[in-house]
Design an enzyme around this catalytic site. Sequence first.
Site, PDB file in Angstrom:
ATOM      1  N   GLY A   1      -9.697  -8.904   8.548  1.00 18.42           N
ATOM      2  CA  GLY A   1      -9.344 -10.150   9.230  1.00 18.42           C
ATOM      3  C   GLY A   1      -7.855 -10.434   9.093  1.00 18.42           C
ATOM      4  CB  CYS A   2      -5.572 -12.422  11.191  1.00 21.41           C
ATOM      5  SG  CYS A   2      -6.670 -13.814  11.545  1.00 21.41           S
ATOM      6  CE1 TYR A   3      -4.856 -18.296   8.502  1.00 21.00           C
ATOM      7  CE2 TYR A   3      -7.145 -18.293   9.206  1.00 21.00           C
ATOM      8  CZ  TYR A   3      -5.885 -18.860   9.237  1.00 21.00           C
ATOM      9  OH  TYR A   3      -5.660 -19.981   9.989  1.00 21.00           O
TER      10      TYR A   3
ATOM     11  CB  THR B   1      -4.263  -8.493   7.044  1.00 13.52           C
ATOM     12  OG1 THR B   1      -5.408  -7.809   7.550  1.00 13.52           O
ATOM     13  CG2 THR B   1      -3.068  -7.546   7.054  1.00 13.52           C
ATOM     14  CB  SER B   2      -1.393 -12.708   5.613  1.00 20.04           C
ATOM     15  OG  SER B   2      -2.306 -13.741   5.293  1.00 20.04           O
TER      16      SER B   2
END
Length: 334
Positions: free
Chosen positions: A147-149, A151-152
Amino acid sequence: MTRIKAGVLGATGYTGAETVRLLAAHPDVDLAFATARTDAGRSLRDLHPGAPDVPLRRLEDIELAAVDVLFLCLPHGAAQEATRQGLEAGCVVIDLSADHRLHDPAAYERWYGAPHGSPDLLGEAVYGLTEWRRDRIRAARLIGNPGCYPTSILLALAPLLGAGRLRDTTIIADSKSGASGAGRTASVPLLFSEVNENLRPYNVGHVHRHVAEIEQELEALGGAKGVVFSPHLVPITRGIVSTIYIQPYPPSDIRTIYETAYSSEPFVEVLPEGQTATIAHTVRSNRCAISLHEVAERDTLIVVSTIDNLLKGAAGQAVQNMNVRFGLDERAGL
Ligand SMILES: NC(=O)c1ccc[n+]([C@@H]2O[C@H](COP(=O)([O-])OP(=O)(O)OC[C@H]3O[C@@H](n4cnc5c(N)ncnc54)[C@H](OP(=O)(O)O)[C@@H]3O)[C@@H](O)[C@H]2O)c1
């Protein structure tokens, strides 16, 4: 080198259009098909003016066995049947949805509200956080693209997790995302007049579905007590910034740990002392920028991490994973 044949399901969405854009320009890939439901028969460019002129086809009219790799840019739930079909056709499947990120079927059901249709595949799927999973990605049939969050946040914490420095600390991740993170489906909270000039916290604390994969991977990468995670919607189109508070401050040589972990990574940059990662460092790129801020007088380390949610947080990392899986230059097409 043999060229890779690729197909994209769900090409009309934000991640689908980005994936098609990257694959159409990739030096080692032939894009065999891109699918849509209601917009089949049109060009992707009719829907996304900046996209390549790629015809959209119906799922019923394509042959999955014609491709080496299948990218699923579908909502969770819808990706499960497509994954089965893709694997049966002999494709490597890279699923951008959340359907193959969690390894525990009970956790999937708890967080996504329905039993998983192919629980047997959850143990096999490789969590595709590229920088930390290359060996497994090289041999994978099925990659659950992160997911995007997550990954960060995971890229920001992995060096300390690997060094065993976060087992007894409290981790609080405060993340902010642009509106494309919610996809292209129309909804009132995403209207311009709701998003513009506003900053909206949502799913505050421990309720956003991404908590499940963040905590799964914190454990896998070295162990941690867990995370308190609060996402926010900000009035920009794309980009994520995660500001992560770690207490107590894990002792000593933090900067060396990060610089050593990422010194040869093409897509992760640890910023020099005194600089702060911002959306502008990474938007429209596959990069992750990380800055380190030590607050010694309060026994706190703050790690700031930014990515583009549609690239390193979705389509870019998916293509990076394809590159690793097929032995291409990891930077190709990115
Ligand atoms: N947006 C992000 O930043 C981001 C980041 C990481 C991961 N993801 C994940 O990636 C996936 C796609 O996200 P997105 O933002 O691209 O979503 P999106 O913009 O809403 O696009 C999803 C596409 O899937 C197709 N679709 C919808 N329901 C379907 C169904 N039941 N069967 C087959 N196709 C269906 C739709 O295309 P047609 O109607 O034309 O068929 C739609 O355009 C999601 O699972 C999301 O959680 C998104």
